[in-house]
Design an enzyme around this catalytic site. Structure first.
Site, PDB file in Angstrom:
ATOM      1  CG  HIS A   5      43.327  48.964  45.381  1.00 36.85           C
ATOM      2  ND1 HIS A   5      42.427  48.814  43.997  1.00 36.85           N
ATOM      3  CD2 HIS A   5      44.295  49.554  44.663  1.00 36.85           C
ATOM      4  CE1 HIS A   5      42.735  48.471  42.808  1.00 36.85           C
ATOM      5  NE2 HIS A   5      44.052  49.298  43.308  1.00 36.85           N
ATOM      6  CG  HIS A  49      48.381  45.241  41.837  1.00 37.06           C
ATOM      7  ND1 HIS A  49      48.835  45.077  40.340  1.00 37.06           N
ATOM      8  CD2 HIS A  49      47.203  45.924  42.492  1.00 37.06           C
ATOM      9  CE1 HIS A  49      47.492  45.833  39.877  1.00 37.06           C
ATOM     10  NE2 HIS A  49      46.479  46.014  41.536  1.00 37.06           N
TER      11      HIS A  49
END
Length: 239
Positions: free
Chosen positions: A23, A161
């Site tokens: 990420h 998300h």
């Protein structure tokens, strides 16, 4: 990552697999681009002081097109960063890559909406169009989910998300004790190589409640359970 049943589209059989979840953004490039063009938009689009942050540039202008291209370049760079990380770790482990799923969030897309081409900006959200694969992470100590979008029009083909923050980074640093973080990680059998208290699991919402609230937006394909976590913890700027 655990698949409770085989996924024909991905070609993955039912079972448990080693998975790598990264990420990261464009390492400051996108933020720099956004800052530059926000200032430019405020000069071009004169608005009252209270509304200055709503300044915009039309895509019919040279400045608007320039920003659109720059923003997408930052998105491509972020994607390349992920690819390099995954490729290097796969090579180091001698692992065979069975599948790779990538999805942007906090980004803007050109899409058709009710027959009209529009720009969809998803802040805190990601695409959940029909058949689109995505990852919805919880935290360093809670599951993440591999999902496939259902294309819900009322949600503009979107889903969250991630779990989302329960408290700000500043509040997390001030209120969460490091011993509590260590205790939680130990209870879950998670090795933490590095991270600040602002990323502690307690700073995030309950991912299971979040997923239950959007079950009409996505189908869960598999669940990801963190085991080794590495995050930035030295306080340095991304760029």
């Amino acid at each position: 990552m655990e698949f409770n049943e085989a996924d024909v589209a991905l070609g993955i059989e039912k079972g448990r697999y080693v998975a790598l979840l990264t990420h990261s953004g464009s390492r400051g490039l996108g933020a720099t681009i956004a800052d530059h063009y926000t200032k430019l938009a405020k000069k071009i689009c004169s608005l009252p002081y209270e509304a200055q942050n709503l300044a915009y540039m039309s895509l019919d202008t040279a400045e608007g097109q320039e920003y659109w291209l720059a923003m997408n370049l930052a998105g491509d760079y972020a994607s390349a960063c992920h690819e390099v990380i995954h490729e290097k770790i796969s090579r180091a482990l001698g692992a065979e890559r069975l599948a790779m799923v990538e999805n942007h969030h906090n980004f803007a897309w050109k899409e058709l909406w009710k027959g009209e081409e529009v720009i969809v900006h998803r802040k805190g959200a990601t695409s959940a169009a029909i058949g689109v694969l995505g990852i919805i992470p919880g935290s360093m100590a809670t599951p993440g989910f591999l999902v496939r979008g259902k294309g819900k029009e009322e949600a503009i083909h979107s889903a969250s998300h991630g779990a989302g923050r329960l408290m700000s980074r500043t509040k997390a640093i001030k209120t969460i004790a490091r011993k509590d973080l260590k205790s939680m990680l130990s209870d879950n059998g998670i090795t933490l190589i590095g991270a600040g208290l602002d990323e502690a699991p307690m700073a995030y919402k309950n991912i299971h409640e979040v997923m239950a609230a959007q079950e009409d937006l996505v189908d869960i394909i598999a669940s990801f359970s963190p085991k080794i976590v590495r995050m930035a913890d030295d306080g340095s700027r991304e760029d």
